[in-house]
Write a protein that holds these residues in place. Sequence first.
Motif, PDB file in Angstrom:
ATOM      1  N   VAL A 115       0.627 -30.945 -42.710  1.00 41.63           N
ATOM      2  CA  VAL A 115      -0.342 -30.686 -43.779  1.00 41.63           C
ATOM      3  C   VAL A 115      -1.316 -29.595 -43.355  1.00 41.63           C
ATOM      4  N   ILE A 116      -1.291 -28.499 -44.095  1.00 41.98           N
ATOM      5  CA  ILE A 116      -2.189 -27.371 -43.857  1.00 41.98           C
ATOM      6  C   ILE A 116      -3.229 -27.346 -44.970  1.00 41.98           C
ATOM      7  N   ASP A 117      -4.475 -27.603 -44.624  1.00 39.19           N
ATOM      8  CA  ASP A 117      -5.554 -27.612 -45.610  1.00 39.19           C
ATOM      9  C   ASP A 117      -6.278 -26.274 -45.567  1.00 39.19           C
ATOM     10  N   ALA A 118      -5.987 -25.425 -46.556  1.00 34.80           N
ATOM     11  CA  ALA A 118      -6.612 -24.106 -46.623  1.00 34.80           C
ATOM     12  C   ALA A 118      -7.808 -24.096 -47.568  1.00 34.80           C
ATOM     13  N   GLY A 119      -8.239 -25.267 -47.982  1.00 32.10           N
ATOM     14  CA  GLY A 119      -9.386 -25.363 -48.879  1.00 32.10           C
ATOM     15  C   GLY A 119     -10.681 -25.490 -48.118  1.00 32.10           C
ATOM     16  N   TYR A 120     -11.747 -25.026 -48.749  1.00 25.16           N
ATOM     17  CA  TYR A 120     -13.076 -25.223 -48.162  1.00 25.16           C
ATOM     18  C   TYR A 120     -14.056 -25.418 -49.307  1.00 25.16           C
ATOM     19  N   ASN A 121     -14.620 -26.603 -49.366  1.00 27.54           N
ATOM     20  CA  ASN A 121     -15.536 -26.967 -50.440  1.00 27.54           C
ATOM     21  C   ASN A 121     -16.882 -27.382 -49.862  1.00 27.54           C
ATOM     22  N   PRO A 122     -17.924 -27.407 -50.677  1.00 26.72           N
ATOM     23  CA  PRO A 122     -19.247 -27.784 -50.173  1.00 26.72           C
ATOM     24  C   PRO A 122     -19.218 -29.096 -49.388  1.00 26.72           C
ATOM     25  N   GLY A 123     -19.977 -29.117 -48.301  1.00 27.95           N
ATOM     26  CA  GLY A 123     -20.019 -30.301 -47.453  1.00 27.95           C
ATOM     27  C   GLY A 123     -18.916 -30.349 -46.422  1.00 27.95           C
ATOM     28  N   ASN A 124     -18.311 -29.170 -46.109  1.00 31.60           N
ATOM     29  CA  ASN A 124     -17.215 -29.108 -45.129  1.00 31.60           C
ATOM     30  C   ASN A 124     -16.053 -30.027 -45.500  1.00 31.60           C
ATOM     31  N   VAL A 125     -15.707 -30.015 -46.775  1.00 29.11           N
ATOM     32  CA  VAL A 125     -14.617 -30.846 -47.281  1.00 29.11           C
ATOM     33  C   VAL A 125     -13.468 -29.948 -47.707  1.00 29.11           C
ATOM     34  N   GLY A 126     -12.261 -30.319 -47.304  1.00 28.20           N
ATOM     35  CA  GLY A 126     -11.093 -29.546 -47.677  1.00 28.20           C
ATOM     36  C   GLY A 126     -10.483 -30.001 -48.986  1.00 28.20           C
ATOM     37  N   ASP A 127      -9.272 -29.526 -49.267  1.00 26.99           N
ATOM     38  CA  ASP A 127      -8.553 -29.900 -50.486  1.00 26.99           C
ATOM     39  C   ASP A 127      -7.725 -31.161 -50.290  1.00 26.99           C
ATOM     40  N   VAL A 128      -7.683 -31.665 -49.047  1.00 20.06           N
ATOM     41  CA  VAL A 128      -6.886 -32.848 -48.719  1.00 20.06           C
ATOM     42  C   VAL A 128      -7.814 -33.980 -48.262  1.00 20.06           C
ATOM     43  N   ASP A 129      -7.487 -35.192 -48.677  1.00 17.60           N
ATOM     44  CA  ASP A 129      -8.168 -36.381 -48.178  1.00 17.60           C
ATOM     45  C   ASP A 129      -7.813 -36.513 -46.693  1.00 17.60           C
TER      46      ASP A 129
END
Length: 286
Positions: free
Chosen positions: A227-241
């Motif tokens: 699993v490669i999580d290339a997401g970056y959202n507010p609060g240092n949260v990726g696109d994957v649980d």
Amino acid sequence: MTAQLMTGTDLARETLERAAERARHLEAETGVRPCLATVLVGEDPASVTYVAMKRNRCARAGVESRHVPLPAATTTEELVAVIRELSEDPTVHGILLQHPVPAHIDERAAFEAIDPAKDVDGVTMASFANMAFGHDGFASCTPGGIMRLLDAYGVDPVGQHAVVVGRSPILGKPMGMLLLARDATVTYCHSRTVDLPAVLATADIVVAAVGRPEFIKGEQLKPGAVVIDAGYNPGNVGDVDFDGAMGRARLVTPVPGGVGPMTIAVLIDQTVDAAARQTALAAASV
């Protein structure tokens, strides 16, 4: 099952060290110091931070960083003119337009003003075409970094079912092309995909690049997946649980510390490549 972390920190450091050595050698042999021009429109805090990080990494690698800040009210025509001027400047070897740009600007027109020989961020249509056809050019930095990360952890895409969740022109689409070039069977998914969990359940490799926090749940993953999580959202949260993925996958990238460091390392590595190519071309034309 507890997954192993695929961290990009060490690999990025090694990549930057090699780039720094090549930059030193190029300057010693030719007097040319690689130069990356960064263009930032406006003062978006996240973009300001990203540009500062890239410039700091340049300094560590012996790459000159020339920053061009522009006001938020800059027009498309004005931005294109600035980028074309940088493209024609022989002392600039790579050009990075920090994105996203303000909404009133035609981002694609601005990208296309970059000379493909200086497109070290891999954002032009020419770079995409070269990458898709396996010709010389520059990969989009995040997908390029992900491929290096897969190699470093011994993940061979040959024959594997790779699912890319996201279809942006500088992440999702080129990611799929790079995996296809390595003989993976690639499925693109997106916001209109019907029954995404059923597709994910068959994926040996998952690249999450959809831009939604924890969009992909751990229970949707195939046991033992990469699993490669290339997401970056507010609060240092990726696109994957992340916690869910750690209990089901074989390898998982953390956010931060996974894909991000590799993106910057590839940018600088490709800037050194661009400088070497342009210097050799200039010498050959004398």
